[in-house]
Design a protein around this motif. Sequence first.
Motif, short mmCIF file in Angstrom:
data_model
loop_
_atom_site.label_atom_id
_atom_site.label_comp_id
_atom_site.label_asym_id
_atom_site.label_seq_id
_atom_site.Cartn_x
_atom_site.Cartn_y
_atom_site.Cartn_z
N VAL A 173 -16.00 1.77 4.43
CA VAL A 173 -14.75 2.34 3.92
C VAL A 173 -14.22 3.34 4.93
N LEU A 174 -12.94 3.20 5.28
CA LEU A 174 -12.30 4.11 6.22
C LEU A 174 -11.15 4.85 5.56
N ASP A 175 -10.79 5.97 6.15
CA ASP A 175 -9.63 6.76 5.72
C ASP A 175 -8.46 6.35 6.60
N ASP A 176 -7.37 5.88 6.01
CA ASP A 176 -6.25 5.37 6.80
C ASP A 176 -5.31 6.47 7.31
N CYS B 266 -7.89 1.34 -1.76
CA CYS B 266 -6.66 0.78 -2.33
C CYS B 266 -6.48 -0.68 -1.95
N ILE B 267 -7.19 -1.11 -0.91
CA ILE B 267 -7.07 -2.49 -0.43
C ILE B 267 -8.33 -2.84 0.33
N VAL B 268 -8.60 -4.14 0.45
CA VAL B 268 -9.78 -4.63 1.15
C VAL B 268 -9.31 -5.58 2.25
N ASN C 275 -5.08 7.06 1.92
CA ASN C 275 -5.83 6.00 1.27
C ASN C 275 -7.19 5.77 1.89
N TYR C 276 -8.08 5.22 1.06
CA TYR C 276 -9.31 4.64 1.57
C TYR C 276 -9.10 3.14 1.63
N VAL C 277 -9.59 2.52 2.70
CA VAL C 277 -9.47 1.08 2.92
C VAL C 277 -10.87 0.54 3.12
N VAL D 7 0.87 -1.16 0.00
CA VAL D 7 0.00 0.00 0.00
C VAL D 7 0.92 1.22 0.00
N TYR D 8 0.72 2.11 -0.98
CA TYR D 8 1.47 3.37 -0.99
C TYR D 8 0.92 4.28 0.09
N VAL D 9 1.81 4.88 0.88
CA VAL D 9 1.39 5.74 1.99
C VAL D 9 2.17 7.06 1.96
#
Length: 132
Positions: free
Chosen positions: A116-119, A80-82, A123-125, A9-11
Amino acid sequence: MIKVAMTSVYVDDVAEAHAFYTDVLGFETRLNMDLGGGTLFVTVGAAEGAQPDLQLLLEPGQGPIAEPYRRALREAELPCIVFSVDDIEAEYERLSGLGVHFPQGPQEQGPVITAVLDDTVGNYVQLVQEKG
């Protein structure tokens, strides 16, 4: 048999992502190496021995490939990921109580319930729970 060993995951900031993914989401640190020059190589994974052979690399999100990709996902409001969870309502309540922002609360989508959450690191996860 081919199995996923690592995905990334790009951060925005690897150290901040590490703190969020471990302290808030509950992952455990698998690798945490300082490569010098301010570069970190950090992987996390599911806690308590779940999925011991699967790691998530928290990868620096700057650069000509990562930045447009991340921007496009964010603008389209796509995760970006589940991550799968056993009880999405409980996770939603727990994480909301920790101040995590959810652009989408739990909702049914066919055979699953998603949120969906904001990390906090760009990103959204998506969280998903199978119904049944």
